[in-house]
Every structure is written in structure tokens, then in C-alpha cells.
Write an enzyme that holds these catalytic residues in place. Sequence first.
Site, PDB file in Angstrom:
ATOM      1  N   LYS A  73     -12.761   6.663 -14.503  1.00  0.00           N
ATOM      2  CA  LYS A  73     -11.443   6.070 -14.255  1.00  0.00           C
ATOM      3  C   LYS A  73     -11.444   5.428 -12.868  1.00  0.00           C
ATOM      4  O   LYS A  73     -11.981   6.003 -11.913  1.00  0.00           O
ATOM      5  CB  LYS A  73     -10.361   7.156 -14.358  1.00  0.00           C
ATOM      6  CG  LYS A  73      -8.937   6.620 -14.331  1.00  0.00           C
ATOM      7  CD  LYS A  73      -7.911   7.737 -14.564  1.00  0.00           C
ATOM      8  CE  LYS A  73      -6.479   7.240 -14.526  1.00  0.00           C
ATOM      9  NZ  LYS A  73      -5.480   8.313 -14.772  1.00  0.00           N
ATOM     10  N   SER A 148      -1.956   7.172 -18.195  1.00  0.00           N
ATOM     11  CA  SER A 148      -2.569   6.072 -17.492  1.00  0.00           C
ATOM     12  C   SER A 148      -4.076   5.931 -17.700  1.00  0.00           C
ATOM     13  O   SER A 148      -4.621   4.874 -17.400  1.00  0.00           O
ATOM     14  CB  SER A 148      -2.295   6.217 -15.985  1.00  0.00           C
ATOM     15  OG  SER A 148      -2.938   7.358 -15.455  1.00  0.00           O
ATOM     16  N   SER A 172      -1.485  11.922 -18.152  1.00  0.00           N
ATOM     17  CA  SER A 172      -2.362  10.743 -18.213  1.00  0.00           C
ATOM     18  C   SER A 172      -3.726  10.951 -18.840  1.00  0.00           C
ATOM     19  O   SER A 172      -4.425   9.984 -19.096  1.00  0.00           O
ATOM     20  CB  SER A 172      -2.563  10.167 -16.819  1.00  0.00           C
ATOM     21  OG  SER A 172      -1.488   9.318 -16.512  1.00  0.00           O
TER      22      SER A 172
HETATM   23  N1  GLN Z   1       3.129   8.710 -17.408  1.00  0.00           N
HETATM   24  C1  GLN Z   1       3.334   9.519 -16.262  1.00  0.00           C
HETATM   25  C2  GLN Z   1       3.732   8.656 -15.080  1.00  0.00           C
HETATM   26  O1  GLN Z   1       3.958   7.526 -15.277  1.00  0.00           O
HETATM   27  C3  GLN Z   1       2.101  10.327 -15.959  1.00  0.00           C
HETATM   28  C4  GLN Z   1       1.053   9.564 -15.259  1.00  0.00           C
HETATM   29  C5  GLN Z   1      -0.128  10.401 -14.903  1.00  0.00           C
HETATM   30  O2  GLN Z   1      -0.322  11.502 -15.416  1.00  0.00           O
HETATM   31  N2  GLN Z   1      -0.900   9.899 -13.972  1.00  0.00           N
HETATM   32  O3  GLN Z   1       3.824   9.101 -13.987  1.00  0.00           O
END
Ligand code: GLN
Length: 480
Positions: A73, A148, A172
Site C-alpha cells: 500500500k 482505502s 480500510s
Molecule cells: N473509511 C474510513 C475513513 O474514511 C476508514 C479508513 C481507514 O481505515 N483508513 O476514515
Amino acid sequence: MIELTAVEIRDGVRAGKLRARDVCEAHLARIKALDPKVHAFLHVDEAGARAAADRVDASPDKGPLAGVPLAVKDNMCQRGVPTTCASKILEGFRPPYDATALLRALAAGAVPLGHTNLDEFAMGSSTENSAYGPSRNPWDLARAPGGSSGGSTAAVAARMAALAFGSDTGGSIRQPAALCGVVGMKPTYGRVSRYGLVAFASSLDQIGPIARTVRDAAVFLGAMSGHDTLDSTSAPVEVPDYEKELEAGVKGLRVGVPKEFFGAGTDPGVRAAIDAALKQLQKLGATLVDISLPHTDYGIAAYYVIAPCEASSNLARYDGVRFGHRAKSFDGLVDMYRKSRTEGFGEEVRRRILLGTFALSSGYYEAYYRKALQVRRLIKNDFDEAWKTVDVIAGPTSPIPAFRIGEKADDPIAMYLCDVLTVTAPLAGIPGVSVPAGFTPGGLPVGLQLLGKEWSEATLLRAGRAYERETEWWRKGPQV
Ligand code: GLN
């Protein structure tokens, strides 16, 4: 070779039946063929991958990930490899060091292929917030892979990499794993070192494995875990052999089914798949127990205060001075900060910085930030209460399957609400895994989420494996 699991590749390389270099070439060719459509990668490091594969082939010491192609990532630092967090502000940044988790995977013999797309600074649930354009779901290219870590899950689902690193702050790893039909685990807070992970919300962020099978995830987790003197939040807790108990089954396991995990917004196709998965676990000898996690619905509100507050502080470092984008023309220091940050950050990141700064400001701190911390404690208490009667908790990972690109992009609240089932685990610090659980009638993957108490990763993997062994959903791949 692209159909082989990580463990199959590793075993083949160890037995001298496979060359890491050939496996690497097969995956690089797959990326060349498919990634123009999927856009899972922001940067493919062909030369670095080949060199790593050759090193594995030349070495007598074949580690637990020997020759396994790995996607990283793009919020994890890799020495000399562009690491942007999918943000314009870090365009051209090449870290001078490696993240510890990555270093450990490399020491175990993994072959790093390149960096995958994400929502900018991991803020989002679809990868649409990437400054470099969205990734696409390999099961339906008109849909988002989730986020994400959507680039990582899309890469693994499309057989462009056998394993991928993800990071999970509010879901994410697990949500995109569910939406792409792969396995994704968020470990216990402190399980994996975050040294070299670009910080989003430091009381929540965890690195974790993305894989096609539970066994692959278990081996990968074992390789990356453990205390690190470079990250004081990594815990000095022994790392078990996650593969050892994997086949022990679920006989006698008490599985809690929270009524709050099946709210009105649950897609009927998701609901049917999860009901079937729960029945399957029961058939395998688990006991289903109806439970309640009464503060589940407050998770979103608490998370979307706490995470932006921490982000507003973490992202203060991007000031155009030490590193990152600096505006071309400006009028004094403050104007330089303002212009550099306005030009460098995308809309969602700016929204979070503003929300967090506001919620931490004098007079609002008590009403928002402190309140959110209190709710966080109540959520933790819900789980602690549940562990008195159950060993694991099961439900959907996401209330809905993969949505269309653009469908929620203009409505941040609608996007935030998708995270209702994933934000509570990081708020409580506990581990969770998403395991493929079949498909909706429309052919989109569904993920079964299993949550457990701190340090219970082995139990979650064992339960996930028992279910996987019966269903083998992972064998079905998308036609890209
Ligand atoms: N979707 C969540 C956010 O927008 C989680 C993102 C994540 O776990 N990095 O913060």
C-alpha cells in the site's frame, strides 16, 4: 503461476520446483495486461522486484514468504520507491528507509512488486479520493473496490499479487477485502509495528495482511508481527505460530451474532450470504449466540470525530518546508503554508483537517473530542461485555456490496455510513478479519467479518479457515 497461493509459491520455491524469478515475471506480465483496466498500482518497481526475486533464488535460506509476489500500500515507506499516499503533496517523495513490517516481509523472502492505490492518506472507503484516479473492482470495473486499501485488494483479487499490505484505521483492510472477495485482517492494536507507515490516526492505525486464503493471511501476519523498538506502540507480546492451530476447527466455539450488525440498511444479498455463512459455522460445530452491541450505531459519529482530530495533528507536518509540495509563488511564510497545503491536499483530506481542527479547538474540545472518547469507551465496554459469553463475533463486514464509482462520491455522509460495521473494532483496539462468504445474486462478493478480543488473531484465523475449508469461495476469481 498467478493462480498459486502464497503458501503454494513458497513451498514450490523451497522444494526447488519453482523459481522466484519466474513467479515474479508471471505477476509482472499479469500487471501489464490487467492494470491498465484495474489501476490497482500507482508504481510498479520491475527492477526492484526482479532483483529481490533473484536474491531469493540465489539464497540457501528460503524464508516463510520465499518468492511470494507482494504489493505494498502506498502509505508504507519503501527505501527509494515513490511513496505518495495517493496525494499530490507527497508527489516525488522517495523515502530514505523501509517500514518495519515491509522489512520483515522482505527478510521472509517476499518479492515487492510495487505500490498500490488508496484513498488519499487512507481517508475514504472507495479509493475515489486518490489524487491519481480511482482503482476499479475486478469483479465489475464500473464499481469501486472499496477502500482505502482498494488498490491492494484489487491487486490480490485480480491475481496481480499473491499478497498485499493494507492498513486499517476504520475498516480500510476489511471493507475492501469484502468488496473484492479476498481475505483481509486488521490485527490487534500493537500487533504490527507502524514504523514507516504514514500516520493518519495514530490511536487507530494498524498494518495487516491481504491474501486470497486464510492460510496465506496467517503466514503473512506471522512474518510481519512483533515488537519493534522503533515503534513504542508496538506491543512486546509473543507472536504465536498462526499456522499451527489453523485446522483445529470451530467445534464448541461460541459465536456471537449482534443484532445491531443487521440494521435496516443491510443489502438483502449480503444478508442472505451472511445468514448462510452463520448456518455453515453452526453445522461445523460452533454455537450461535444472539448478542447486543448497543453502541454500534454511535461508532460512526465517534470515529469521524476522533480520526479527523488525530489526522489534523498528524498532517500538520506537510508544510512545504521539510518535504512535500511547496507552492511556486507566495507572499511570506503563512501564505506559503496556506498555498502549499491548499494545492497539495485533496478535498476529503482538507475536510478532515478542518473538521479535526474545529473539534479540537477551545470550547469545542469538550463537546466533540472528549465526548467521542467517552463513546469510544462505551463501545469498548460493549465488546468486553460480549466476551463474557462468546469467543468471537460474526456478521457482515460491509452492509452493502461494491457500489458504482461516483455513486457516493458527492455525499461524504453516505460514504461514512458504509463504515458502520468496521469502525468499532479499531475504536476498541481489537482484531477483525473479513473472509469471502459468497456472492450477491448480482455476482458481487460478500465478506464475513469475524471479531475477537485482543490478541485472538489465531482464533479468528482458525474460525475463518474452518469456514473457508467448507466453502472454498476463494477459488473463484473475477473475469477481468
Ligand atoms: N473509511 C474510513 C475513513 O474514511 C476508514 C479508513 C481507514 O481505515 N483508513 O476514515
